[in-house]
Design a protein around this motif. Structure first.
Motif, PDB file in Angstrom:
ATOM      1  N   GLY A  16       4.717   3.383 -10.554  1.00 52.93           N
ATOM      2  CA  GLY A  16       4.240   2.004 -10.624  1.00 52.93           C
ATOM      3  C   GLY A  16       4.339   1.280  -9.297  1.00 52.93           C
ATOM      4  O   GLY A  16       4.710   1.867  -8.270  1.00 52.93           O
ATOM      5  N   SER A  17       4.000  -0.003  -9.336  1.00 48.81           N
ATOM      6  CA  SER A  17       3.969  -0.827  -8.124  1.00 48.81           C
ATOM      7  C   SER A  17       4.709  -2.136  -8.346  1.00 48.81           C
ATOM      8  O   SER A  17       4.791  -2.641  -9.473  1.00 48.81           O
ATOM      9  N   LEU A  18       5.235  -2.660  -7.260  1.00 44.74           N
ATOM     10  CA  LEU A  18       5.825  -3.994  -7.228  1.00 44.74           C
ATOM     11  C   LEU A  18       5.497  -4.621  -5.889  1.00 44.74           C
ATOM     12  O   LEU A  18       5.334  -3.907  -4.890  1.00 44.74           O
ATOM     13  N   ARG A  19       5.448  -5.937  -5.878  1.00 44.28           N
ATOM     14  CA  ARG A  19       5.263  -6.661  -4.621  1.00 44.28           C
ATOM     15  C   ARG A  19       6.405  -7.648  -4.460  1.00 44.28           C
ATOM     16  O   ARG A  19       6.549  -8.573  -5.270  1.00 44.28           O
ATOM     17  N   LEU A  20       7.197  -7.444  -3.435  1.00 46.15           N
ATOM     18  CA  LEU A  20       8.293  -8.350  -3.132  1.00 46.15           C
ATOM     19  C   LEU A  20       7.811  -9.435  -2.173  1.00 46.15           C
ATOM     20  O   LEU A  20       6.987  -9.175  -1.298  1.00 46.15           O
ATOM     21  N   LEU A  47      17.223   0.154   6.713  1.00 47.08           N
ATOM     22  CA  LEU A  47      16.000  -0.559   7.049  1.00 47.08           C
ATOM     23  C   LEU A  47      14.826   0.162   6.392  1.00 47.08           C
ATOM     24  O   LEU A  47      14.619   1.348   6.618  1.00 47.08           O
ATOM     25  N   VAL A  48      14.064  -0.563   5.605  1.00 47.41           N
ATOM     26  CA  VAL A  48      12.910   0.009   4.912  1.00 47.41           C
ATOM     27  C   VAL A  48      11.644  -0.202   5.731  1.00 47.41           C
ATOM     28  O   VAL A  48      10.862   0.728   5.938  1.00 47.41           O
ATOM     29  N   ALA A  49      11.432  -1.440   6.179  1.00 43.65           N
ATOM     30  CA  ALA A  49      10.213  -1.761   6.911  1.00 43.65           C
ATOM     31  C   ALA A  49      10.461  -2.971   7.797  1.00 43.65           C
ATOM     32  O   ALA A  49      11.220  -3.872   7.430  1.00 43.65           O
ATOM     33  N   GLY A  50       9.796  -2.983   8.942  1.00 49.04           N
ATOM     34  CA  GLY A  50       9.912  -4.105   9.858  1.00 49.04           C
ATOM     35  C   GLY A  50       8.554  -4.512  10.381  1.00 49.04           C
ATOM     36  O   GLY A  50       7.630  -3.694  10.455  1.00 49.04           O
ATOM     37  N   LEU A  51       8.439  -5.790  10.732  1.00 48.71           N
ATOM     38  CA  LEU A  51       7.175  -6.330  11.222  1.00 48.71           C
ATOM     39  C   LEU A  51       7.481  -7.364  12.290  1.00 48.71           C
ATOM     40  O   LEU A  51       8.167  -8.350  12.027  1.00 48.71           O
ATOM     41  N   THR A  52       6.992  -7.107  13.505  1.00 46.67           N
ATOM     42  CA  THR A  52       7.234  -8.052  14.587  1.00 46.67           C
ATOM     43  C   THR A  52       6.252  -9.228  14.493  1.00 46.67           C
ATOM     44  O   THR A  52       5.249  -9.168  13.772  1.00 46.67           O
ATOM     45  N   SER A  53       6.527 -10.251  15.263  1.00 44.79           N
ATOM     46  CA  SER A  53       5.624 -11.398  15.290  1.00 44.79           C
ATOM     47  C   SER A  53       4.274 -11.014  15.891  1.00 44.79           C
ATOM     48  O   SER A  53       3.265 -11.669  15.632  1.00 44.79           O
ATOM     49  N   GLY A  54       4.263  -9.922  16.650  1.00 45.81           N
ATOM     50  CA  GLY A  54       3.009  -9.457  17.234  1.00 45.81           C
ATOM     51  C   GLY A  54       2.219  -8.533  16.346  1.00 45.81           C
ATOM     52  O   GLY A  54       1.103  -8.128  16.687  1.00 45.81           O
ATOM     53  N   LYS A  64       6.860   5.815   4.002  1.00 44.28           N
ATOM     54  CA  LYS A  64       5.580   5.818   4.729  1.00 44.28           C
ATOM     55  C   LYS A  64       4.452   6.272   3.811  1.00 44.28           C
ATOM     56  O   LYS A  64       4.565   7.261   3.095  1.00 44.28           O
ATOM     57  N   GLY A  65       3.361   5.526   3.849  1.00 45.44           N
ATOM     58  CA  GLY A  65       2.224   5.831   3.007  1.00 45.44           C
ATOM     59  C   GLY A  65       2.299   5.229   1.617  1.00 45.44           C
ATOM     60  O   GLY A  65       1.315   5.254   0.873  1.00 45.44           O
ATOM     61  N   ARG A  66       3.457   4.688   1.252  1.00 46.59           N
ATOM     62  CA  ARG A  66       3.625   4.083  -0.079  1.00 46.59           C
ATOM     63  C   ARG A  66       3.896   2.579  -0.002  1.00 46.59           C
ATOM     64  O   ARG A  66       3.474   1.830  -0.878  1.00 46.59           O
ATOM     65  N   GLN A  81       4.670  -4.627  -0.257  1.00 49.91           N
ATOM     66  CA  GLN A  81       3.909  -4.002  -1.333  1.00 49.91           C
ATOM     67  C   GLN A  81       4.422  -2.585  -1.502  1.00 49.91           C
ATOM     68  O   GLN A  81       4.385  -1.787  -0.553  1.00 49.91           O
ATOM     69  N   MET A  82       4.909  -2.283  -2.687  1.00 43.92           N
ATOM     70  CA  MET A  82       5.504  -0.974  -2.952  1.00 43.92           C
ATOM     71  C   MET A  82       4.686  -0.261  -4.015  1.00 43.92           C
ATOM     72  O   MET A  82       4.591  -0.736  -5.159  1.00 43.92           O
ATOM     73  N   ASN A  83       4.079   0.838  -3.640  1.00 44.59           N
ATOM     74  CA  ASN A  83       3.269   1.637  -4.549  1.00 44.59           C
ATOM     75  C   ASN A  83       3.905   3.006  -4.761  1.00 44.59           C
ATOM     76  O   ASN A  83       4.771   3.427  -3.996  1.00 44.59           O
ATOM     77  N   SER A  84       3.459   3.679  -5.801  1.00 44.68           N
ATOM     78  CA  SER A  84       3.957   5.034  -6.106  1.00 44.68           C
ATOM     79  C   SER A  84       5.483   5.071  -6.087  1.00 44.68           C
ATOM     80  O   SER A  84       6.095   5.957  -5.461  1.00 44.68           O
TER      81      SER A  84
END
Length: 121
Positions: A16-20, A47-54, A64-66, A81-84
């Motif tokens: 299934g999927s969830l969106r945090l 650490l699961v995922a990171g996103l810079t301001s850039g 990765k990929g999910r 967004q968490m899929n699979s």
């Protein structure tokens, strides 16, 4: 003061999927890096995922990929967004951000309170 509040966790079946979501509020001038961490029972926080301001992203290999991290700077929110989903994704998920409260100040590290994600049939 700055607050990060997560939402969107819950119980989901494998596959299934969830969106945090994580909303930042308070005295904020600018937000730099935003990240999602997770901690499963008996394990270290990772650490699961990171996103810079850039816009640069990074992910732990196991998601990765999910999973996809994104942000809305106008709303001061970051999403995951968490899929699979797999049972091994079960953990408390935490939002983390580098927040500059005023012009000229050094960005500080802030954490949300966490949201539980449980993947089980």
């Amino acid at each position: 003061q700055v607050q990060l509040v997560e939402s969107g966790g819950g119980l989901v079946q494998p596959g299934g999927s969830l969106r945090l979501s994580c909303a930042a509020s308070g005295s904020i001038f600018s937000i730099y890096g935003m990240r999602w961490y997770r901690q499963a029972p008996g394990k270290q926080r990772e650490l699961v995922a990171g996103l810079t301001s850039g816009g640069s992203t990074n992910y732990v290999d196991s998601v990765k990929g999910r999973f996809t991290i994104s942000r809305d700077n106008a709303k001061k929110q970051v999403y995951l967004q968490m899929n699979s989903l797999k049972p091994e994704d079960t953990a408390v998920y935490y939002c983390n951000a580098d927040v500059q409260r005023q012009r000229g100040l050094v960005p500080e590290d802030y954490w949300g309170q966490g949201t539980q994600v449980t993947v089980s049939s």
